[in-house]
Design an enzyme around this catalytic site. Structure first.
Site, PDB file in Angstrom:
ATOM      1  N   ASP A  12     103.279  20.742  37.249  1.00 31.66           N
ATOM      2  CA  ASP A  12     103.086  19.309  37.002  1.00 31.66           C
ATOM      3  C   ASP A  12     104.319  18.797  36.283  1.00 31.66           C
ATOM      4  OD1 ASP A  12     101.795  16.770  36.659  1.00 31.66           O
ATOM      5  OD2 ASP A  12     101.233  17.337  34.623  1.00 31.66           O
ATOM      6  N   SER A  13     104.423  17.491  36.194  1.00 33.03           N
ATOM      7  CA  SER A  13     105.531  16.896  35.450  1.00 33.03           C
ATOM      8  C   SER A  13     105.405  17.162  33.948  1.00 33.03           C
ATOM      9  CB  SER A  13     105.565  15.383  35.704  1.00 33.03           C
ATOM     10  OG  SER A  13     104.329  14.807  35.310  1.00 33.03           O
ATOM     11  N   CYS A  75     100.217  17.575  40.354  1.00 34.99           N
ATOM     12  CA  CYS A  75     100.787  16.291  39.921  1.00 34.99           C
ATOM     13  C   CYS A  75     100.623  15.337  41.093  1.00 34.99           C
ATOM     14  CB  CYS A  75     102.263  16.485  39.585  1.00 34.99           C
ATOM     15  SG  CYS A  75     103.135  14.959  39.186  1.00 34.99           S
ATOM     16  N   GLU A 143      94.306  -0.501  44.761  1.00 34.49           N
ATOM     17  CA  GLU A 143      95.124   0.462  44.023  1.00 34.49           C
ATOM     18  C   GLU A 143      95.842  -0.208  42.855  1.00 34.49           C
ATOM     19  OE1 GLU A 143      96.741   3.709  46.742  1.00 34.49           O
ATOM     20  OE2 GLU A 143      97.131   1.883  47.848  1.00 34.49           O
ATOM     21  N   CYS A 175      95.953  10.436  38.531  1.00 32.40           N
ATOM     22  CA  CYS A 175      97.045  10.911  37.689  1.00 32.40           C
ATOM     23  C   CYS A 175      96.434  11.973  36.785  1.00 32.40           C
ATOM     24  CB  CYS A 175      97.633   9.768  36.876  1.00 32.40           C
ATOM     25  SG  CYS A 175      98.885  10.301  35.708  1.00 32.40           S
ATOM     26  N   HIS A 177      96.697  12.811  33.877  1.00 31.37           N
ATOM     27  CA  HIS A 177      96.319  12.516  32.487  1.00 31.37           C
ATOM     28  C   HIS A 177      94.966  11.825  32.393  1.00 31.37           C
ATOM     29  CE1 HIS A 177     100.858  12.251  31.485  1.00 31.37           C
ATOM     30  NE2 HIS A 177     100.422  13.477  31.597  1.00 31.37           N
TER      31      HIS A 177
HETATM   32  N1  DGL Z   1     101.466  14.087  36.201  1.00 31.80           N
HETATM   33  C1  DGL Z   1     101.776  12.841  36.828  1.00 31.80           C
HETATM   34  C2  DGL Z   1     100.777  12.520  37.932  1.00 31.80           C
HETATM   35  O1  DGL Z   1      99.732  13.150  38.083  1.00 31.80           O
HETATM   36  C3  DGL Z   1     101.826  11.672  35.891  1.00 31.80           C
HETATM   37  C4  DGL Z   1     102.778  11.680  34.764  1.00 31.80           C
HETATM   38  C5  DGL Z   1     104.197  11.336  35.109  1.00 31.80           C
HETATM   39  O2  DGL Z   1     104.527  10.158  35.344  1.00 31.80           O
HETATM   40  O3  DGL Z   1     104.980  12.267  35.162  1.00 31.80           O
HETATM   41  O4  DGL Z   1     101.022  11.607  38.682  1.00 31.80           O
END
Ligand code: DGL
Length: 226
Positions: A12-13, A75, A143, A175, A177
């Site tokens: 993931d990011s 992600c 969206e 997302c 988070h």
């Molecule tokens: N983890 C990213 C996602 O699920 C979101 C966070 C980011 O912008 O890196 O889209």
């Protein structure tokens, strides 16, 4: 020949993808996971497709050095912008989180109105719309791209009120988070809206894929280093 006892790579990011890793650990307790969170370069949500593709390829190369047998892109942004490309380049299976989230949403909606919230890049890519319309052509999508602010109740309430006005009955937490904000979202959207966390269905997809290819880990295999 791929070793069925090799680990699964998850990336993931940042740390949000741990919500996906947690679900994999819950549903596939015998599997080992190598998790990569790109906390040095987060956020991805405001970056270009070229940049995210470069990052994804680098991370996949790194995970391959750990001899993973499959990769989960945990992600939404990286899935939306790069999954098709990196999966086609790879000789081991790579799955993302969008198919899973889309599938759950189209199966659970009753009025055909689905909301999706995600980063600007995820929403801008149109991938959720594309995937869901393929699964159920009549679907109506609303969206919302969220800014990468630390999400407070106030911001959540501002974005979610737009979706509420559109009478959606299903909301995809697009997302990694957002599942952490589930209780806030539940309160703001009300009991009648189904909240879809793609992590759950992603773990099911991974389990099916490993089983189908005879790649599920032998529960009695020793852990490396044990
Ligand atoms: N983890 C990213 C996602 O699920 C979101 C966070 C980011 O912008 O890196 O889209």
């Amino acid at each position: 020949m791929i070793d069925r006892n090799a680990p699964v790579g998850v990336f993931d990011s940042g740390v949000g993808g741990l919500t996906v890793a947690r679900e994999i650990m819950r549903q596939l307790p015998d599997e080992r996971i190598i998790y990569f969170g790109d906390t040095a370069r987060v956020p991805y949500g405001s970056k270009s497709k070229d940049t995210i593709l470069r990052y994804s390829r680098q991370i996949i190369r790194f995970l391959r050095t750990k001899e993973v047998k499959a990769i989960v892109i945990a992600c939404n942004t990286a899935t939306a912008l790069t999954l098709d490309i990196v999966a086609a380049e790879s000789d081991i299976p790579i799955i993302g989180v969008i198919n899973a989230g889309a599938k759950t949403a189209v199966e659970s909606t009753r009025n055909g109105r689905i909301g999706v919230i995600g980063t600007e890049a995820t929403i801008g890519s149109g991938t959720y719309t594309e995937v869901m319309k393929k699964m159920k052509p009549g679907i109506q999508l609303v969206e919302e791209g969220w800014l990468h602010d630390p999400v407070t109740d106030e911001i959540a309430s501002r974005y979610l009120s737009v979706l509420k006005e559109k009478y959606i009955d299903t909301l995809v937490l697009g997302c990694t988070h957002y599942p952490l904000l589930r209780s806030t979202m539940r309160r703001l959207m009300g009991e009648e809206v189904t909240l879809v966390n793609p992590a759950y269905e992603t773990a099911i997809e991974l389990r099916g894929l490993l089983a189908e290819r005879g790649m599920s880990r032998d529960p009695f295999a020793p852990f490396a280093g044990a």
